[in-house]
Design a protein around this motif. Structure first.
Motif, PDB file in Angstrom:
ATOM      1  N   ASP A  93       4.044   4.534  -8.439  1.00 50.26           N
ATOM      2  CA  ASP A  93       3.000   3.477  -8.971  1.00 50.26           C
ATOM      3  C   ASP A  93       2.738   3.986 -10.416  1.00 50.26           C
ATOM      4  O   ASP A  93       2.588   2.845 -11.059  1.00 50.26           O
ATOM      5  CB  ASP A  93       2.231   3.750  -8.317  1.00 50.26           C
ATOM      6  N   THR A  94       1.842   5.306 -10.858  1.00 48.63           N
ATOM      7  CA  THR A  94       2.124   5.461 -12.263  1.00 48.63           C
ATOM      8  C   THR A  94       3.129   5.212 -12.900  1.00 48.63           C
ATOM      9  O   THR A  94       2.491   5.000 -14.147  1.00 48.63           O
ATOM     10  CB  THR A  94       1.211   7.135 -11.714  1.00 48.63           C
ATOM     11  N   ARG A 124      -0.675   8.259   4.539  1.00 56.77           N
ATOM     12  CA  ARG A 124      -0.890   7.679   5.038  1.00 56.77           C
ATOM     13  C   ARG A 124      -0.912   6.764   6.522  1.00 56.77           C
ATOM     14  O   ARG A 124       0.367   6.989   6.593  1.00 56.77           O
ATOM     15  CB  ARG A 124      -1.640   6.272   3.909  1.00 56.77           C
ATOM     16  N   THR A 133       3.638  10.633  -0.599  1.00 52.71           N
ATOM     17  CA  THR A 133       2.332  11.095  -2.056  1.00 52.71           C
ATOM     18  C   THR A 133       3.816  11.242  -2.893  1.00 52.71           C
ATOM     19  O   THR A 133       3.343  10.786  -4.244  1.00 52.71           O
ATOM     20  CB  THR A 133       3.217  13.133  -2.017  1.00 52.71           C
ATOM     21  N   LYS A 143       2.882   7.240  -4.600  1.00 57.07           N
ATOM     22  CA  LYS A 143       1.174   7.820  -5.633  1.00 57.07           C
ATOM     23  C   LYS A 143       2.140   7.742  -7.639  1.00 57.07           C
ATOM     24  O   LYS A 143       1.743   7.369  -7.350  1.00 57.07           O
ATOM     25  CB  LYS A 143       0.759   8.436  -5.259  1.00 57.07           C
ATOM     26  N   LYS A 144       3.547   8.561  -7.789  1.00 59.16           N
ATOM     27  CA  LYS A 144       3.490   9.090  -8.270  1.00 59.16           C
ATOM     28  C   LYS A 144       4.765   7.952  -8.763  1.00 59.16           C
ATOM     29  O   LYS A 144       4.960   7.879 -10.071  1.00 59.16           O
ATOM     30  CB  LYS A 144       4.869  10.200  -8.620  1.00 59.16           C
ATOM     31  N   THR A 169       1.022  -1.451   0.309  1.00 59.49           N
ATOM     32  CA  THR A 169      -0.025   0.029   0.157  1.00 59.49           C
ATOM     33  C   THR A 169       0.888   1.151  -0.118  1.00 59.49           C
ATOM     34  O   THR A 169       2.008   1.485   1.067  1.00 59.49           O
ATOM     35  CB  THR A 169      -0.733  -0.569   1.371  1.00 59.49           C
ATOM     36  N   PRO A 170       0.222   1.561  -0.506  1.00 58.21           N
ATOM     37  CA  PRO A 170       1.475   2.908  -0.918  1.00 58.21           C
ATOM     38  C   PRO A 170       1.658   3.832   0.540  1.00 58.21           C
ATOM     39  O   PRO A 170       0.332   4.258   0.183  1.00 58.21           O
ATOM     40  CB  PRO A 170       0.942   3.977  -2.121  1.00 58.21           C
ATOM     41  N   ARG A 211       8.815   3.442  -1.009  1.00 57.72           N
ATOM     42  CA  ARG A 211       8.841   3.582  -2.878  1.00 57.72           C
ATOM     43  C   ARG A 211      10.411   3.798  -2.285  1.00 57.72           C
ATOM     44  O   ARG A 211      10.422   3.659  -3.884  1.00 57.72           O
ATOM     45  CB  ARG A 211       7.845   4.191  -2.956  1.00 57.72           C
TER      46      ARG A 211
END
Ligand code: CUA
Length: 364
Positions: free
Chosen positions: A63-64, A220, A57, A60-61, A53-54, A201
């Motif tokens: 993972d994209t 989170r 912030t 997220k980038k 789970t990310p 990450r």
């Protein structure tokens, strides 16, 4: 079907160009197979949950970026594989063709330009996107907190600056405020380690003699694994801690609790055994990073639980366990994991303070 019959029977007499299929139908077949395989491959690549789970912030980038790489690279892999497998099947040598030769080929300039230009464009585009993402996630944020991360066989120590003129707060626990940008300043006291929190990450080597760093903004709340990702010795696999992402008020409460017992007074005076146990002395790893001890509120399991392991032991045994840890090793644990340099990194007074604290805390 008819074509194959001809092929089998007429290989010896017909010229190779007549024997081999002429291509248009094969090409269509290949494109259809390739398109279906690409679609399945992309779907599979995106469905698989590759990462935990990310929790930042940056995650997220990243993972994209990873998803985009999958979408672009799967068709390339599928294209190459399909062409190879299709050719092996379609143009295989059939009985009677042992002496047949393929048609002479003189190259195809247009094809060569296309298959050089397209990969070049794809590569430049992906590199540009990756570069933009990297600059973005490494950007300094206003009001960021700087936490020093120190790797040492086999535990991480974290230093939290406490404002001008104050000693940094040192702990083996990593507490982070939700939505507070932080820069980790990463160092090592002995060998190369690697500071990695998969949920964030980001990872970077901790290299003796130099300082490395990275930034994250945890977004989170929760507890996440802190892992050493560089083989650093016998205890490497055990060099695991936890990153706690908490609300600002929970963070302040944690700091307050940590600073509540007066730390060893900087101006001299007897060293405090409990502080040494939970924070180390700046040279040594804190005992609490690896050991559970109820009195100190630590719960690590890299080394033996001291509440049971040192229960009723005398001062001599406790001292030996600290400065010569391999002399007697608790069943179920291995030699060589606990650092054997506490005799050097702790002063005689600090050793005595630790021994008497441990004796008291374990009811000896
Ligand atoms: Cu430290 Cu592996």
């Amino acid at each position: 079907m008819a074509e194959e019959e001809t092929t089998r029977e007429g290989a010896r007499t017909k010229s190779p160009e007549e024997v081999r299929p002429r291509g248009q139908a094969s090409l269509a077949q290949m494109i259809i197979i390739g398109a279906i395989a690409s679609a399945l491959g992309i779907a599979l690549g995106l469905i698989i949950n590759w990462f935990p789970t990310p929790a930042s912030t940056q995650a997220k980038k990243i993972d994209t970026l990873y998803d985009v790489l999958i979408i672009v690279s799967v068709p390339v892999f599928v294209l190459v594989t399909v062409v190879v497998l299709f050719s092996v099947w379609k143009f295989r040598q059939r009985p009677g063709e042992e002496l047949a030769d393929g048609p002479p080929i003189h190259g195809n300039t247009r094809l060569e330009v296309i298959w050089t230009a397209i990969p070049a464009i794809v590569l430049v585009a992906l590199c540009t996107y990756a570069y933009v993402t990297l600059t973005d996630i490494e950007e300094a944020k206003a009001g960021e907190q700087r936490i020093t991360v120190i790797g040492q066989q086999f535990a991480w120590t974290f230093e939290y600056p406490q404002g001008a003129g104050k000693q940094p707060l040192r702990s083996n626990q990593l507490y982070l405020k939700e939505n507070q940008p932080v820069q980790f300043i990463v160092k090592s006291r002995d060998v190369i380690h690697d500071f990695w929190v998969p949920a964030f990450r980001m990872k970077i080597d901790a290299v003796p003699g130099i300082t490395t760093s990275y930034r994250i903004t945890p977004n989170r709340r929760g507890n996440y694994d802190v892992v050493c990702a560089e083989l650093c010795g016998l205890g490497h696999a055990l060099m695991r801690q936890t990153a706690h992402v908490v609300t600002p008020s929970a963070y302040d409460a944690w700091v307050k609790k940590l600073t509540a017992p007066p730390a060893a007074s900087p101006g001299g005076g007897a060293p405090d055994g409990k502080t040494l146990f939970t924070q180390g002395n700046g040279q040594s790893t804190a005992c609490g990073a690896c050991h559970t001890l109820a009195d100190a509120g630590t719960s690590a399991s890299t080394g033996p639980d001291l509440d049971t392991g040192l229960k009723g032991k005398d001062a001599a045994f406790i001292k030996q366990s600290i400065i010569d840890p391999d002399a007697v090793v608790t069943q179920g644990y291995n030699k060589g994991i606990m650092p054997n340099n506490f005799g050097q990194t702790l002063s005689a007074a600090e050793q005595d303070a630790l021994v008497s604290y441990l004796q008291k805390a374990t009811g000896g």
